[in-house]
Design a protein around this motif. Structure first.
Motif, PDB file in Angstrom:
ATOM      1  N   ALA A   3      21.475  28.794  -2.664  1.00 57.70           N
ATOM      2  CA  ALA A   3      22.007  29.149  -3.903  1.00 57.70           C
ATOM      3  C   ALA A   3      22.313  30.634  -4.133  1.00 57.70           C
ATOM      4  CB  ALA A   3      20.860  28.641  -4.984  1.00 57.70           C
ATOM      5  N   GLY A   4      21.191  31.570  -4.588  1.00 59.45           N
ATOM      6  CA  GLY A   4      21.575  33.083  -4.795  1.00 59.45           C
ATOM      7  C   GLY A   4      21.411  33.543  -3.200  1.00 59.45           C
ATOM      8  N   GLY A   5      20.306  32.744  -2.603  1.00 58.86           N
ATOM      9  CA  GLY A   5      19.855  33.163  -1.405  1.00 58.86           C
ATOM     10  C   GLY A   5      18.840  34.488  -1.326  1.00 58.86           C
ATOM     11  N   THR A   6      18.537  34.972  -2.496  1.00 54.44           N
ATOM     12  CA  THR A   6      17.632  35.815  -2.741  1.00 54.44           C
ATOM     13  C   THR A   6      16.183  35.809  -2.151  1.00 54.44           C
ATOM     14  OG1 THR A   6      16.953  35.539  -5.035  1.00 54.44           O
ATOM     15  CG2 THR A   6      18.797  36.986  -4.677  1.00 54.44           C
ATOM     16  N   ASP A   7      15.842  34.504  -2.375  1.00 54.13           N
ATOM     17  CA  ASP A   7      14.385  34.197  -1.936  1.00 54.13           C
ATOM     18  C   ASP A   7      14.371  33.807  -0.474  1.00 54.13           C
ATOM     19  OD1 ASP A   7      11.390  33.847  -2.645  1.00 54.13           O
ATOM     20  OD2 ASP A   7      11.980  31.918  -2.123  1.00 54.13           O
ATOM     21  N   ILE A   8      15.487  32.923  -0.120  1.00 49.50           N
ATOM     22  CA  ILE A   8      15.671  32.861   1.293  1.00 49.50           C
ATOM     23  C   ILE A   8      15.473  34.072   2.348  1.00 49.50           C
ATOM     24  CG2 ILE A   8      17.152  31.759   3.100  1.00 49.50           C
ATOM     25  CD1 ILE A   8      17.820  29.684   0.757  1.00 49.50           C
ATOM     26  N   LEU A   9      16.226  35.071   1.657  1.00 49.56           N
ATOM     27  CA  LEU A   9      16.276  36.359   2.726  1.00 49.56           C
ATOM     28  C   LEU A   9      15.445  37.289   1.976  1.00 49.56           C
ATOM     29  CD1 LEU A   9      19.258  35.047   3.322  1.00 49.56           C
ATOM     30  CD2 LEU A   9      20.286  37.073   3.219  1.00 49.56           C
ATOM     31  N   ARG A  10      14.516  37.174   1.318  1.00 54.18           N
ATOM     32  CA  ARG A  10      13.682  37.960   0.546  1.00 54.18           C
ATOM     33  C   ARG A  10      12.814  38.857   1.715  1.00 54.18           C
ATOM     34  NH1 ARG A  10       8.563  37.607  -2.129  1.00 54.18           N
ATOM     35  NH2 ARG A  10       8.787  35.179  -1.999  1.00 54.18           N
ATOM     36  N   GLU A  11      12.258  37.944   2.675  1.00 51.95           N
ATOM     37  CA  GLU A  11      11.166  38.507   3.400  1.00 51.95           C
ATOM     38  C   GLU A  11      11.808  38.760   4.805  1.00 51.95           C
ATOM     39  OE1 GLU A  11       7.194  36.962   2.313  1.00 51.95           O
ATOM     40  OE2 GLU A  11       7.261  38.625   1.359  1.00 51.95           O
TER      41      GLU A  11
ATOM     42  N   GLY B 299      22.692  24.836 -15.794  1.00 50.91           N
ATOM     43  CA  GLY B 299      22.945  24.247 -14.747  1.00 50.91           C
ATOM     44  C   GLY B 299      22.224  25.052 -13.527  1.00 50.91           C
ATOM     45  N   ALA B 300      21.769  24.311 -12.578  1.00 58.60           N
ATOM     46  CA  ALA B 300      21.025  25.146 -11.401  1.00 58.60           C
ATOM     47  C   ALA B 300      21.309  26.313 -10.939  1.00 58.60           C
ATOM     48  CB  ALA B 300      20.623  23.993 -10.266  1.00 58.60           C
ATOM     49  N   ALA B 301      22.772  26.401 -10.614  1.00 53.82           N
ATOM     50  CA  ALA B 301      23.297  27.490 -10.231  1.00 53.82           C
ATOM     51  C   ALA B 301      23.814  28.565 -10.959  1.00 53.82           C
ATOM     52  CB  ALA B 301      24.707  27.021  -9.168  1.00 53.82           C
ATOM     53  N   VAL B 302      23.508  28.475 -12.232  1.00 54.12           N
ATOM     54  CA  VAL B 302      23.625  29.597 -13.206  1.00 54.12           C
ATOM     55  C   VAL B 302      22.566  30.784 -12.666  1.00 54.12           C
ATOM     56  CG1 VAL B 302      23.215  30.350 -15.616  1.00 54.12           C
ATOM     57  CG2 VAL B 302      24.297  28.075 -15.155  1.00 54.12           C
ATOM     58  N   THR B 303      23.062  31.961 -12.886  1.00 53.68           N
ATOM     59  CA  THR B 303      22.376  33.121 -12.228  1.00 53.68           C
ATOM     60  C   THR B 303      21.447  33.559 -13.414  1.00 53.68           C
ATOM     61  OG1 THR B 303      23.720  34.742 -12.851  1.00 53.68           O
ATOM     62  CG2 THR B 303      24.001  33.933 -10.565  1.00 53.68           C
ATOM     63  N   VAL B 304      20.343  34.273 -12.948  1.00 51.71           N
ATOM     64  CA  VAL B 304      19.496  34.992 -14.085  1.00 51.71           C
ATOM     65  C   VAL B 304      20.338  35.761 -15.053  1.00 51.71           C
ATOM     66  CG1 VAL B 304      17.342  36.254 -14.576  1.00 51.71           C
ATOM     67  CG2 VAL B 304      17.627  34.343 -12.592  1.00 51.71           C
TER      68      VAL B 304
ATOM     69  N   ALA C 166      20.268  35.794  -8.092  1.00 51.87           N
ATOM     70  CA  ALA C 166      19.364  34.814  -8.297  1.00 51.87           C
ATOM     71  C   ALA C 166      19.534  33.681  -9.217  1.00 51.87           C
ATOM     72  CB  ALA C 166      18.196  35.413  -8.803  1.00 51.87           C
ATOM     73  N   THR C 167      19.451  32.712  -8.952  1.00 54.66           N
ATOM     74  CA  THR C 167      19.728  31.237  -9.919  1.00 54.66           C
ATOM     75  C   THR C 167      18.330  30.935 -10.335  1.00 54.66           C
ATOM     76  OG1 THR C 167      19.551  29.602  -8.221  1.00 54.66           O
ATOM     77  CG2 THR C 167      21.702  30.668  -8.545  1.00 54.66           C
ATOM     78  N   LEU C 168      18.527  30.262 -11.686  1.00 50.48           N
ATOM     79  CA  LEU C 168      17.344  29.687 -12.391  1.00 50.48           C
ATOM     80  C   LEU C 168      16.882  28.369 -11.299  1.00 50.48           C
ATOM     81  CD1 LEU C 168      15.459  29.370 -14.532  1.00 50.48           C
ATOM     82  CD2 LEU C 168      17.157  27.730 -15.711  1.00 50.48           C
ATOM     83  N   GLY C 169      17.693  27.710 -10.711  1.00 49.50           N
ATOM     84  CA  GLY C 169      17.146  26.386  -9.772  1.00 49.50           C
ATOM     85  C   GLY C 169      16.769  27.154  -8.710  1.00 49.50           C
ATOM     86  N   GLY C 170      17.104  28.400  -8.171  1.00 50.92           N
ATOM     87  CA  GLY C 170      16.386  28.548  -6.967  1.00 50.92           C
ATOM     88  C   GLY C 170      15.005  29.189  -7.395  1.00 50.92           C
ATOM     89  N   ASN C 171      14.849  29.669  -8.523  1.00 53.31           N
ATOM     90  CA  ASN C 171      13.598  30.220  -8.956  1.00 53.31           C
ATOM     91  C   ASN C 171      12.640  29.066  -9.221  1.00 53.31           C
ATOM     92  OD1 ASN C 171      11.675  31.738 -11.264  1.00 53.31           O
ATOM     93  ND2 ASN C 171      12.857  33.177 -10.214  1.00 53.31           N
ATOM     94  N   ILE C 172      13.005  27.953  -9.541  1.00 57.32           N
ATOM     95  CA  ILE C 172      12.142  26.738  -9.771  1.00 57.32           C
ATOM     96  C   ILE C 172      11.890  26.112  -8.387  1.00 57.32           C
ATOM     97  CG2 ILE C 172      12.047  24.565 -10.913  1.00 57.32           C
ATOM     98  CD1 ILE C 172      13.949  25.573 -13.122  1.00 57.32           C
TER      99      ILE C 172
END
Ligand code: FAD
Lengths: 162, 275
Positions: free
Chosen positions: B29-37, B71-76, B107-113
């Protein structure tokens, strides 16, 4: 893969591997060294760019994902009136930066004014935290951004009156 | 493994079709968690990715009389731009605490959840607000209360293989609410956690109460909440103490520092019902 996008107003294409970060692509394929790639985890803010008009840390954006999008780096943004106004505002308010964080702080402040023409001090500090750095006096930044906001509001008012 | 095959889904049907043909494909989605670490030079990604940021059905947000649907891909950042009149205050406060404004633009809400490594900031608020998530796969759509994303071991138990498509939040009235983030604020660490609390009274009686706390693990007990409901307000200090006692065993799996913080946040929240 080849990624085509708009970079600082021009159509460009570049070969990007799926492992490439946007920040590295911008530096290495396009020589845009104003985009730094320091922390590589989205925290230091030295790689900030506008992606489709939104400020993002380009080190956590994979290069492949900008396909068809518009990217503006500090080099492109520095050609705009918004940038010049912000630099003047920073200078007039006595904002002193270490040099590393000045460009991203200016971009962060500009991004804020784009959506919030009259920001509160809290909002200014929150937004410039996208480029965190201890070198700067927060009060001076607030003063600078509010002065630019004021200048723009007066200009709009004058235009409306014409 | 390195990504070799990136699929940009053009709409929801396309995304589900890609998931059917390529089971196990990583949703990006936003990729921010996937790339975070991933602090190294190159990014390490699985062999196949499904990019969902441009799926129109996942980019919408709307308000009805009874609920807010996102929608899950709505950004924060987009979520916050809906404004205080549309966003329940508990959720607004929770998502305002996510990263920096620049991170929130990705970051998206869907990705956060959907993060599987730990609970991210939105979960405690959504749990208190009785949020629902829609999960889709080839078998169809299922609506699920976000509480069901809390596994028995306290870890996130996000179903594998499907797509989180929408989040629905009932617009119920809550008379009292509180949200506090503890630990480092703008980056998730093992010491970072979020406490959320909401309560509703009817004719001086506590009609509903929700208490959720989450970081690396999540805490929520509907049984304990039910045991509090029905008491007259304000709570006496003895009642508040006995409720806090009841929560002690729930907080046992937390590291000591976080357990203490949970205890004092709970005391503070119960204090809101005692005055
Ligand atoms: C500098 C920095 C600071 C951060 N600070 C915070 C913070 O303070 N609080 C916080 O909560 N988080 C924080 N994060 C983590 C992250 O930014 C957020 O949790 C964000 O909301 C994740 O969303 P995303 O769209 O980027 O998810 P992604 O990284 O794209 O995905 C995260 C996970 O969810 C899955 N996924 C994503 N969307 C879906 C979907 N629709 N259906 C099914 N699975 C899906 C992915 O496969 C992946 O496993 C931070 C990250 C960074 C880089």
């Amino acid at each position: 893969m080849t990624v085509s996008f708009i970079l600082n107003g021009e159509d460009v294409s570049a070969k990007a591997r799926s492992v490439d970060r946007l920040s590295d692509l911008l530096r290495e394929a396009f020589g845009l060294l104003g985009v730094r790639s320091d922390c590589r985890c989205g925290r230091c803010g030295r790689c900030l760019v506008f992606l489709d008009g939104r400020l993002v840390p380009s080190c956590i954006v994979p290069a492949f994902s900008v396909r068809g999008k518009e990217v503006v780096t500090i080099e492109g943004f520095a050609q705009t009136e918004d940038y010049r106004e912000m630099v003047e505002g920073f200078a007039a308010a006595g904002v002193e930066t270490c040099g590393f964080c000045e460009a991203p702080k200016i971009m962060a402040a500009a991004a804020l004014l784009e959506r919030t023409p009259r920001p509160l001090p809290r909002e200014i500090l929150e937004h410039t935290s996208s480029a965190p750095c201890r070198c700067t006096d927060p009060e001076a930044i607030v003063k600078a951004v509010q002065a630019v906001a004021e200048l723009r509001a007066r200009r709009l008012y004058r235009r409306a009156g014409q | 493994m390195l990504a070799s095959d990136v699929h940009f889904a053009k709409d929801l049907a396309d995304a589900l079709d890609i998931q059917r043909r390529r089971p196990g494909i990583l949703v990006f989605a936003g990729g921010t968690d996937i790339l975070r670490e991933q602090g190294g030079r190159g990014i390490s990604l699985p062999a196949e990715l499904l990019c969902i940021q441009s799926i129109p059905e996942l980019r919408r947000a709307g308000l009805t009389e009874r609920f807010l649907e996102i929608g899950a891909a709505v950004t924060v950042a987009e979520l916050l731009e809906l404004g205080d009149s549309a966003l329940p205050p508990l959720l607004a406060e929770a998502v305002r605490g996510i990263g920096t404004p620049a991170v929130r633009n990705l970051a998206t809400l869907g990705g956060n959840i959907s993060c599987r490594s730990r609970f991210m900031d939105s979960w405690p608020a959504l749990a208190c607000l009785d949020g629902l998530v829609e999960l889709r796969d080839q078998g169809g759509a299922t609506w699920m209360n976000v509480n069901r994303l809390l596994g028995e071991d306290g870890k996130p138990s996000v179903p594998v293989g499907g797509l989180l498509t929408r989040v629905r939040i009932p617009l119920d009235r809550w008379d009292v609410h509180a949200l506090r983030k503890v630990g480092p604020r703008s980056y998730p660490t093992p010491e970072t956690a979020v406490f959320a609390f909401a309560a509703r009274a009817e004719k001086g009686i506590l009609a509903e109460v929700r208490i959720a706390f989450a970081g690396e693990i999540g805490l929520r007990s509907q049984a304990l909440e039910s045991s509090i409901i029905g008491r007259s307000l304000p709570l006496s200090s003895r009642e508040a103490t006995s409720i806090a006692e009841g929560y002690k065993s729930l907080a046992e799996p937390l590291p000591e520092g976080l357990a203490l913080q949970f205890g004092s946040l709970l005391d503070g929240a119960l204090g809101l019902l005692s005055s």
